[in-house]
Write an enzyme that holds these catalytic residues in place. Structure first.
Site, short mmCIF file in Angstrom:
data_model
loop_
_atom_site.label_atom_id
_atom_site.label_comp_id
_atom_site.label_asym_id
_atom_site.label_seq_id
_atom_site.Cartn_x
_atom_site.Cartn_y
_atom_site.Cartn_z
N LYS A 134 0.83 -1.21 0.00
CA LYS A 134 0.00 0.00 0.00
C LYS A 134 0.87 1.26 0.00
O LYS A 134 0.56 2.26 -0.66
CB LYS A 134 -0.91 0.01 1.23
CG LYS A 134 -1.72 1.31 1.44
CD LYS A 134 -2.59 1.64 0.24
CE LYS A 134 -3.66 2.67 0.50
NZ LYS A 134 -3.33 3.81 1.32
N GLU A 176 1.02 6.76 -6.68
CA GLU A 176 -0.07 7.74 -6.76
C GLU A 176 0.47 9.17 -6.82
O GLU A 176 0.01 9.99 -7.61
CB GLU A 176 -0.96 7.55 -5.53
CG GLU A 176 -2.14 8.46 -5.41
CD GLU A 176 -2.80 8.30 -4.02
OE1 GLU A 176 -3.16 7.16 -3.67
OE2 GLU A 176 -2.91 9.30 -3.30
#
Lengths: 339, 339, 339, 339
Positions: free
Chosen positions: A188, A195
């Site tokens: 993550k 991102e």
């Protein structure tokens, strides 16, 4: 299946809703009794304290924490007196994977299983489903499979990856047991690092489009400033709202982040309601630290992080240093209005 | 030797002074008659117009232009009616080398030699001497050798590079014929590109030192902010003025730019008189364009240039784009006061 | 004054020599008895073991460690049984400042002073003197002042910084007590971070100069390759050896690193004896981690570090990912010979 | 509607197919008669020369060029004798927008309309439709609307952007008249610049995941190498194929490029068939040049471009320079096997 949920913020509450809709039972707790009541209205069982939550769960218990990273250790400490060997704790927040490794090790001694889950999807998850990256021992992860399946998006309307039919596993459903303790938050973490890079790429590109009319603006000519050699090449007034929409349609750079950008531009074409002070959470920073430990060159991801720091004014002193040097060697005074 | 100097700003006037001190004759012109008079007081011959300057020079003439890059073509056009085959024009300013290539080609037709000279040294040149990077045909460059020798620093007190005694040439004196037309400004251009990288390196490093007490400052803890994991590691109040001085003394990063930084910090330890809006001149930009044409990866030099752009607020829109995306996917509102 | 020196590699042995020349007494130890004997020839007192070294020192003892960062903790542990309250340990190697903070705290309990010293100067230090950045409590640092003064360069022939006469302190002599424990290595760490940026700036710039003849080379034209639009702008064969020398002479980018580069290019103009696999030591990495903790944007220093990682082939997999994507969306096959 | 297509490579041929399927007529030409014949089989009208193609079109003619950027000017020159006022030329390739501005200006004199079309979609366009960014005067763009509509993806199954129903225009269909001549290729240029940034972000992130087991590998400890402080934090063997698939499912970083990456990893999990020499086409480079002209900081996009240059070995010399400096100041010899 039954799950205890601690932390009923945007993420936690919506996860409970998605679980309830899929027929699971949830016992919920939050420091705010209002947040608990809201979910009780939607058929969750409410708890008045951590102890009460634990008591209302049948053994072996499964307790999911959805609290700020900084509050996880405290919450675990508060829970511990009530838990028993065989219970499972799930940290679904944004913990540093290094904390997962430590916690798993500490809890193992007490025969409590610890599962770390990195969750992506933001406020859209209740509708789209949550993409979950899972770390920890095999047994508790398998035991929790019904929970993960309910929270995840499932295959939905997304096209199957060519060749994927030869492979097995849950990745296509939107959740994955990535590896040992910490692996979920590690994956993550890198997800968020990526991102940042994606966001910065769109942001930089759109800003080039927006300034494509710079040749139509007047500029002074002096020794400190480079005049534009070919102002005739920069005379475009481009419609960013339309262009973002266009790129969603068959271009190579179509993405969910572009979908969101297109929506933001429809609503506020000049993005005037934003000041441009971009926050960063820990994952972006930890990604770079991990890359450095691995001796992995990640200039794009790092630069994307630094743009956020700079957006908040953190480069001010270093800019002063450069101005001071220019003054010292060339007698250059700063220009009042930039460029 | 005799030289005509056009443009008596900081650089041009000081070069004339250095030439006069070394026994050369100078005919000087500037749009400001005051600037001309000042040098006439110092034994230069003054001219009242470009035509007058040309008339006062003996043939073959040598005319040095020290005017803003944007004014060079106009000045040459104005001079042309007065010049004759065999004369030499020297552009000592900050021209784009691509303009040199064009000008040399245009002037060759008229049998006028064109020499491009990139000059480093800033306001300190009158004292230290000017470092000159020279481009153009061999003959006029050799003819001007006495001028270059007078303007250059000479060997001075700088240690000889080991092994250099086996080599010949003028590099040790502080001037060099680098190659054909444009080569002088090409080398100067890259010099400035490097300068940006060096300045940014010191600036970033000093800013890390300055923030070494960040652990002593209070910070809020919320989901948007990463608390410092180990505030006890950032408790130093470092004296940048002393550290810059220290590094001048035997460290690997001693340099002239560091000397200047140390001086600036002595005078103004917090650099409060600077706002941190850093100008850039053309050379830094052209350096990157050249690198791209060459397919040469120059991330450090590029990033240094972009820091200057950002220091002037040019990243504002792209930061808004990132904030808008964060709002769309996570409902994140911007924080009022950064971090 | 008397000092014990442990670790007689390039740095440690030369520091002993400089101390002996300045009239100090040194008791020396190294795992290699040869290294000890060599210095005994030069009037150091030799020790056969750590215990022997401690025994030969008068109280309160001062022991300087000049061993690899990874060996410091072990060496301290081995020394401890022999040391007594009031003794001082100095770590002059490349320790992480975070280890200094821990060690100082551990040693304080045993009333042993710990001083951390970041040392710059490399193999040239024996001649130029060592630039020393010092951290730790005030008393032991003051006690060691004669040692620091002897090792440091002193004011030498370096010009005084304007305005510096109004200030006091030792910075001008080339050593500085920067702050509490760890401050010395913190400042040294950032020094190295800056060093990476400076080195990369010169390296990138010189490589642009070197490729300035790219227009003279033949290139294929196909859909995958961008032909050079103006090959006539890239026809220079530049002499890097001369240019590096030239820049030492009055240019804005003169520096000690440039001096070294000029020397390297005299000896080996194409740098053929190097493969271009650039090592990095911990300081460059720790600098970036500190900047991230401080939320300080340092894209130039980071990128410089990543260039080193990439030089060793560490970007290979990410490049494969990009090639794979290009193949997937455009059917682009990789080109056998680049560009 | 009728269209002439010149250039029947992957892109041109597929566009013809898509037009034919949508009921348009195409006259096609390519230097390869085989390519022409193949499309004649699919009901296109074949031409044996540029002149023949022009002759077979009814007036006012519309001729679409789908040839390499470097061949456009030559093709236009060859076509010109056959064209007449009122005809329209469309450049659907990867031209530099600055060439569009020039060509449009030249063709205007001859009353021939010039339309520039940046096309995205790669080899997938025949199926998904082509995303088209269009520049040029209003009239010919409107005249060609049926062609654009047929080539574009249309709204398809992509969700409508919230709020978009209040807006008009063709962006939702996948084509857009962006502005005056050059605007189409300008927007496409920036599209590709963004593409490079996105690709590099995924590539860097995946490479961090791949090296997450670096703590399990043996490393030497010496003065040149930083040992990993916490090898226990890097013990993960992550399955990149599954993770790329997972991220397609509800994560924030879902995108079409990720879809392709997932497909590539299914087929070849270690991407062994790629060497990692990443080509770049002109758009990425031109994007950076435009940003520099605009003084727009684009460190992420620039760095992504430089990674491609480096992947092809172009950083070799600069790495040698850094190794040479390290040797000069520290006597550091290069390590044979990296890190």
């Amino acid at each position: 299946m039954q799950l205890g949920m601690i932390g009923l913020g945007r993420m936690g509450a919506n996860m409970v809703r998605r679980l309830l809709e899929n027929g699971h039972q949830c016992v919920v707790y939050d420091r705010s009794s209002k947040a608990v009541e809201a979910l009780v209205q939607e058929k969750a069982a409410g708890a008045t304290s951590l102890a009460d939550l634990v008591k209302k769960l049948s053994k072996p218990r499964a307790v999911w924490l959805m609290v700020p990273a900084a509050a996880v250790d405290k919450t675990i400490a508060d829970l511990m007196p009530n838990l028993e060997p065989g219970d499972t704790l799930i940290d679904g927040g944004n913990s540093y994977y290094i904390d997962d490794i430590r916690r798993a090790s500490e809890l193992t001694v007490k025969r409590i299983d610890y599962v770390d889950v990195g969750t992506s999807g933001g406020i859209w998850g209740v509708e789209r489903g949550y993409c979950m990256m899972i770390g920890g021992p095999k047994e508790p992860v398998q035991r929790l499979d019904p929970i993960f399946k309910a929270l995840a998006p499932g295959t939905g309307q997304i096209d199957r990856t060519p060749g994927r039919d030869k492979l097995t596993g849950t990745a296509e459903l939107g959740y994955l047991h990535c590896g040992a303790s910490g692996a979920g938050h590690f994956v993550k973490m890198v997800h968020n690092g990526i991102e940042y890079g994606l966001m910065a790429s769109y942001a930089e590109g759109l800003s080039i489009l927006r300034a494509a009319n710079v040749g139509a603006k007047q500029g002074d000519v002096d020794a400190e400033t480079t005049p534009l050699r070919n102002p005739e090449h920069y005379q475009y007034d481009l419609n960013l709202t339309d262009i973002a929409e266009l790129w969603r349609r068959g271009s190579v750079i179509a993405s969910w982040l572009l979908d969101l950008t297109a929506a933001a531009l429809v609503e506020d074409p000049a993005l005037e309601k934003f000041a441009g002070r971009v926050s960063d959470s820990g994952e972006g920073r930890w990604t770079i630290k991990a890359a450095i430990d691995e001796a992995m060159p990640v200039p794009v991801l790092s630069t994307a992080l630094y743009e956020r720091f700079s957006s908040r004014g953190d480069a001010e002193f270093q800019n002063k240093v450069m101005s001071a040097m220019r003054y010292e060697f060339g007698g250059h005074l700063e220009k009042a209005s930039g460029k």
